[in-house]
Design a protein around this motif. Structure first.
Motif, PDB file in Angstrom:
ATOM      1  N   LEU A  13       0.811  -1.218   0.000  1.00  0.00           N
ATOM      2  CA  LEU A  13       0.000   0.000   0.000  1.00  0.00           C
ATOM      3  C   LEU A  13       0.845   1.270   0.000  1.00  0.00           C
ATOM      4  N   LEU A  14       2.177   1.139   0.084  1.00  0.00           N
ATOM      5  CA  LEU A  14       3.031   2.331   0.066  1.00  0.00           C
ATOM      6  C   LEU A  14       3.067   3.058  -1.269  1.00  0.00           C
ATOM      7  N   PRO A  15       3.170   2.370  -2.419  1.00  0.00           N
ATOM      8  CA  PRO A  15       3.271   3.087  -3.699  1.00  0.00           C
ATOM      9  C   PRO A  15       2.134   4.067  -3.979  1.00  0.00           C
ATOM     10  N   PRO A  16       0.892   3.784  -3.571  1.00  0.00           N
ATOM     11  CA  PRO A  16      -0.154   4.780  -3.852  1.00  0.00           C
ATOM     12  C   PRO A  16       0.098   6.148  -3.235  1.00  0.00           C
ATOM     13  N   ILE A  17       0.915   6.221  -2.200  1.00  0.00           N
ATOM     14  CA  ILE A  17       1.130   7.528  -1.552  1.00  0.00           C
ATOM     15  C   ILE A  17       1.868   8.490  -2.484  1.00  0.00           C
ATOM     16  N   PRO A  18       3.032   8.112  -3.025  1.00  0.00           N
ATOM     17  CA  PRO A  18       3.655   9.038  -3.990  1.00  0.00           C
ATOM     18  C   PRO A  18       2.841   9.198  -5.256  1.00  0.00           C
ATOM     19  N   PHE A  19       2.088   8.168  -5.621  1.00  0.00           N
ATOM     20  CA  PHE A  19       1.228   8.273  -6.798  1.00  0.00           C
ATOM     21  C   PHE A  19       0.154   9.341  -6.568  1.00  0.00           C
ATOM     22  N   ALA A  20      -0.438   9.339  -5.374  1.00  0.00           N
ATOM     23  CA  ALA A  20      -1.443  10.348  -5.042  1.00  0.00           C
ATOM     24  C   ALA A  20      -0.812  11.740  -5.046  1.00  0.00           C
ATOM     25  N   ALA A  21       0.415  11.839  -4.564  1.00  0.00           N
ATOM     26  CA  ALA A  21       1.114  13.133  -4.579  1.00  0.00           C
ATOM     27  C   ALA A  21       1.357  13.584  -6.019  1.00  0.00           C
ATOM     28  N   ALA A  22       1.684  12.634  -6.898  1.00  0.00           N
ATOM     29  CA  ALA A  22       1.905  12.975  -8.307  1.00  0.00           C
ATOM     30  C   ALA A  22       0.602  13.433  -8.951  1.00  0.00           C
ATOM     31  N   VAL A  23      -0.494  12.766  -8.624  1.00  0.00           N
ATOM     32  CA  VAL A  23      -1.797  13.159  -9.174  1.00  0.00           C
ATOM     33  C   VAL A  23      -2.159  14.568  -8.703  1.00  0.00           C
ATOM     34  N   TRP A  24      -1.913  14.843  -7.426  1.00  0.00           N
ATOM     35  CA  TRP A  24      -2.198  16.184  -6.885  1.00  0.00           C
ATOM     36  C   TRP A  24      -1.350  17.234  -7.596  1.00  0.00           C
ATOM     37  N   ALA A  25      -0.084  16.934  -7.840  1.00  0.00           N
ATOM     38  CA  ALA A  25       0.786  17.865  -8.566  1.00  0.00           C
ATOM     39  C   ALA A  25       0.267  18.087  -9.983  1.00  0.00           C
ATOM     40  N   LEU A  26      -0.227  17.018 -10.614  1.00  0.00           N
ATOM     41  CA  LEU A  26      -0.773  17.123 -11.967  1.00  0.00           C
ATOM     42  C   LEU A  26      -2.006  18.016 -11.984  1.00  0.00           C
ATOM     43  N   ILE A  27      -2.843  17.889 -10.957  1.00  0.00           N
ATOM     44  CA  ILE A  27      -4.037  18.729 -10.857  1.00  0.00           C
ATOM     45  C   ILE A  27      -3.637  20.192 -10.718  1.00  0.00           C
ATOM     46  N   ARG A  28      -2.612  20.453  -9.901  1.00  0.00           N
ATOM     47  CA  ARG A  28      -2.159  21.841  -9.710  1.00  0.00           C
ATOM     48  C   ARG A  28      -1.591  22.404 -11.020  1.00  0.00           C
ATOM     49  N   VAL A  29      -0.868  21.577 -11.761  1.00  0.00           N
ATOM     50  CA  VAL A  29      -0.329  22.024 -13.052  1.00  0.00           C
ATOM     51  C   VAL A  29      -1.481  22.323 -14.011  1.00  0.00           C
ATOM     52  N   ALA A  30      -2.486  21.453 -14.023  1.00  0.00           N
ATOM     53  CA  ALA A  30      -3.631  21.652 -14.922  1.00  0.00           C
ATOM     54  C   ALA A  30      -4.359  22.954 -14.597  1.00  0.00           C
ATOM     55  N   ARG A  31      -4.491  23.263 -13.320  1.00  0.00           N
ATOM     56  CA  ARG A  31      -5.176  24.493 -12.913  1.00  0.00           C
ATOM     57  C   ARG A  31      -4.409  25.731 -13.366  1.00  0.00           C
ATOM     58  N   ALA A  32      -3.079  25.625 -13.371  1.00  0.00           N
ATOM     59  CA  ALA A  32      -2.257  26.779 -13.743  1.00  0.00           C
ATOM     60  C   ALA A  32      -2.056  26.874 -15.255  1.00  0.00           C
ATOM     61  N   SER A  33      -2.528  25.882 -15.985  1.00  0.00           N
ATOM     62  CA  SER A  33      -2.288  25.855 -17.431  1.00  0.00           C
ATOM     63  C   SER A  33      -3.302  26.704 -18.178  1.00  0.00           C
ATOM     64  N   ASP A  34      -2.896  27.159 -19.362  1.00  0.00           N
ATOM     65  CA  ASP A  34      -3.857  27.882 -20.193  1.00  0.00           C
ATOM     66  C   ASP A  34      -4.629  26.878 -21.051  1.00  0.00           C
ATOM     67  N   GLU A  35      -5.544  27.408 -21.887  1.00  0.00           N
ATOM     68  CA  GLU A  35      -6.479  26.527 -22.580  1.00  0.00           C
ATOM     69  C   GLU A  35      -5.798  25.575 -23.543  1.00  0.00           C
TER      70      GLU A  35
END
Lengths: 99, 64
Positions: A13-35
């Motif tokens: 169950l350890l690998p999902p933790i960095p995976f979740a962090a990567a997904v959160w980072a991806l969401i933040r990048v998407a929010r800051a991205s233009d169209e």
């Protein structure tokens, strides 16, 4: 380590933790991205997701008819394909839009 | 769709980055619009029209 011990489950169950962090980072990048950047990533996902599902389907169908060597060909070997397909989709999308 | 974005930017001595900063998008997006590889969304088209103080139709026109 004996099968069924708590440490085995904890390690699994350890690998999902960095995976979740990567997904959160991806969401933040998407929010800051233009169209256009959002469209590029959407197109990359539109390539990666169905291709990965196709690989899963092929493996599933193979399992029905063929005795597979689970050490060398199992579902866990396929998860790494999705980022590869995503990268390929992103490269193709960037070329399409002249980037 | 064709556009006069590059021409309008040159008239004002703006670089692609200058226009991108004013429009709130990346320089790559402006480049893709100028080269005709990407058609902007309506909100972005209105933003660009406001930046150049010109009607949208004078900046963007359909391919003939």
């Amino acid at each position: 380590m004996e099968f069924g011990s708590g440490w085995v489950y904890a390690a699994a169950l350890l690998p999902p933790i960095p995976f979740a962090a990567a997904v959160w980072a991806l969401i933040r990048v998407a929010r800051a991205s233009d169209e256009l950047e959002r469209r590029l990533h959407l197109k990359a996902m539109a390539v990666a997701f169905p291709l990965t599902m196709l690989m899963l389907m092929v493996l599933g169908l193979l399992e029905v008819g063929v005795e597979l060597d689970r050490q060398n060909l199992a579902y866990r070997h396929l998860w790494g394909l999705m980022p590869l397909f995503y990268a390929g989709g992103l490269i193709a999308a960037r070329r399409r839009y002249g980037q | 769709m064709t556009n006069r974005l590059k021409l309008l930017g040159v008239e004002r001595n703006w670089t692609q980055q200058d226009l991108a900063d004013r429009a709130g998008v990346s320089r790559q997006t402006i480049n893709s619009i100028e080269t005709g590889k990407y058609d902007p969304s309506l909100p972005l088209a209105f933003t660009l029209a406001r930046i150049f103080d010109a009607p949208i139709e004078s900046i963007f026109s359909p391919d003939t």
